[in-house]
Design an enzyme around this catalytic site. Sequence first.
Site, PDB file in Angstrom:
ATOM      1  N   GLY A  53     -91.164  29.070 -47.314  1.00  0.00           N
ATOM      2  CA  GLY A  53     -90.253  28.229 -46.548  1.00  0.00           C
ATOM      3  C   GLY A  53     -90.418  26.749 -46.837  1.00  0.00           C
ATOM      4  N   GLY A  75     -79.120  24.802 -40.613  1.00  0.00           N
ATOM      5  CA  GLY A  75     -78.772  23.766 -41.572  1.00  0.00           C
ATOM      6  C   GLY A  75     -79.617  23.834 -42.833  1.00  0.00           C
ATOM      7  CG  ASN A 116     -79.015  26.216 -53.039  1.00  0.00           C
ATOM      8  OD1 ASN A 116     -79.012  24.995 -53.060  1.00  0.00           O
ATOM      9  ND2 ASN A 116     -77.912  26.933 -53.196  1.00  0.00           N
ATOM     10  N   PRO A 117     -81.844  24.627 -55.062  1.00  0.00           N
ATOM     11  CG  PRO A 117     -82.218  24.164 -57.316  1.00  0.00           C
ATOM     12  CD  PRO A 117     -81.515  25.133 -56.411  1.00  0.00           C
ATOM     13  CE  LYS A 118     -74.845  19.867 -52.545  1.00  0.00           C
ATOM     14  NZ  LYS A 118     -73.423  20.035 -52.936  1.00  0.00           N
ATOM     15  CB  THR A 119     -79.965  24.399 -49.283  1.00  0.00           C
ATOM     16  OG1 THR A 119     -80.687  25.385 -50.046  1.00  0.00           O
ATOM     17  CG2 THR A 119     -78.477  24.681 -49.405  1.00  0.00           C
ATOM     18  CD  GLN A 175     -84.781  23.688 -45.348  1.00  0.00           C
ATOM     19  OE1 GLN A 175     -85.070  24.391 -46.306  1.00  0.00           O
ATOM     20  NE2 GLN A 175     -85.053  24.031 -44.119  1.00  0.00           N
ATOM     21  N   GLY A 200     -89.096  24.422 -44.433  1.00  0.00           N
ATOM     22  CA  GLY A 200     -88.700  23.747 -43.204  1.00  0.00           C
ATOM     23  C   GLY A 200     -89.617  22.624 -42.758  1.00  0.00           C
ATOM     24  CD  GLU A 201     -91.952  24.240 -39.323  1.00  0.00           C
ATOM     25  OE1 GLU A 201     -91.990  24.530 -38.128  1.00  0.00           O
ATOM     26  OE2 GLU A 201     -91.703  25.090 -40.207  1.00  0.00           O
TER      27      GLU A 201
END
Length: 322
Positions: free
Chosen positions: A284, A46, A211-214, A218, A286-287
Amino acid sequence: MRDGKLLVGWGMATATYPGMRSPGAAKVRILQDGTAHVVSATQDMGGGTYTTMIQVASDALGIPVERLHSTLGDTFLPPAPVSGGSMTTASVLPAVRGACQAALQKLIEAAVGDEKSPFHGKKPDEVVAQNGRVFLKGSSRSSGMTYAEVLSSKKFAAVEGESFMQPGKEREKYAFQSFGAHFVEVKVDPEIARARVTRVVSAFDVGKVVNPKTARSQGYGGIMMGIGMALMEHTVYDDRDGSIVTSNLADYAVPVNADAPEIEVLFVDKPDPYIDDQGIGARGMGEIPITGVAAAVANAVYHATGTRVRDLPITPDKLLRV
């Protein structure tokens, strides 16, 4: 501060997370119909890996994104790391760009080796493949032949490039770290000691934002996880045998849409010059959005109530103890 009967508090906290990277591979095929296919055995939970793979390939090949396809999530594809440690972006995207360059080099070699092409007899380093066309260095980008024309002339169905990238000696010279800051507003009902997060503004430095949107999505997800950590999520153990009592979503509270405050996510968006040798410069996402949110909420609760809670989650019983 007050909003009617509610107590209002502001709090902030910093965030930091390692800039992880692992070995990763990708393969790119440029097809005779002018489309291209990029594949890797990574996965998309995602975070937008399907999209960012296509973006990097489009930039490297000069083929519009609508004519590109990405496939991932299969162990038969070129190997890539798991989605853990916020490493997918920094591990896979450099390999995608390297695979694109390898495919373009094969396309140039095909054009130079074609007796019917205007590049026959030229050296490969005299020819450029960019923006969907093959042309001589120094000439107009609208000259030469399209990728499809080169492949059709040689009767090739496709050319294929593969790349395997891994961390190098840069890890011996530099420390790779992402950074952020969270600013949180909470409102506490003093009659029932219930705290709610009403506003969050967070800023992150994760290198280049592909990609600013994705990436922003996150950020929203991580911040909501942090709110859950701060105010709701609690693992309860049975003292008799150590089993988990809150072992299902009926008993373990997590945030839902009704708990989502106004969230604004900001980015420094400055490429990391050393994390990869393909010039992407992305770490990344993600976290790091989760890191520090709970501390910022706790600081905001303290600002609103004067009560310093040092164990999570911050539930009404802990605010009523004082």
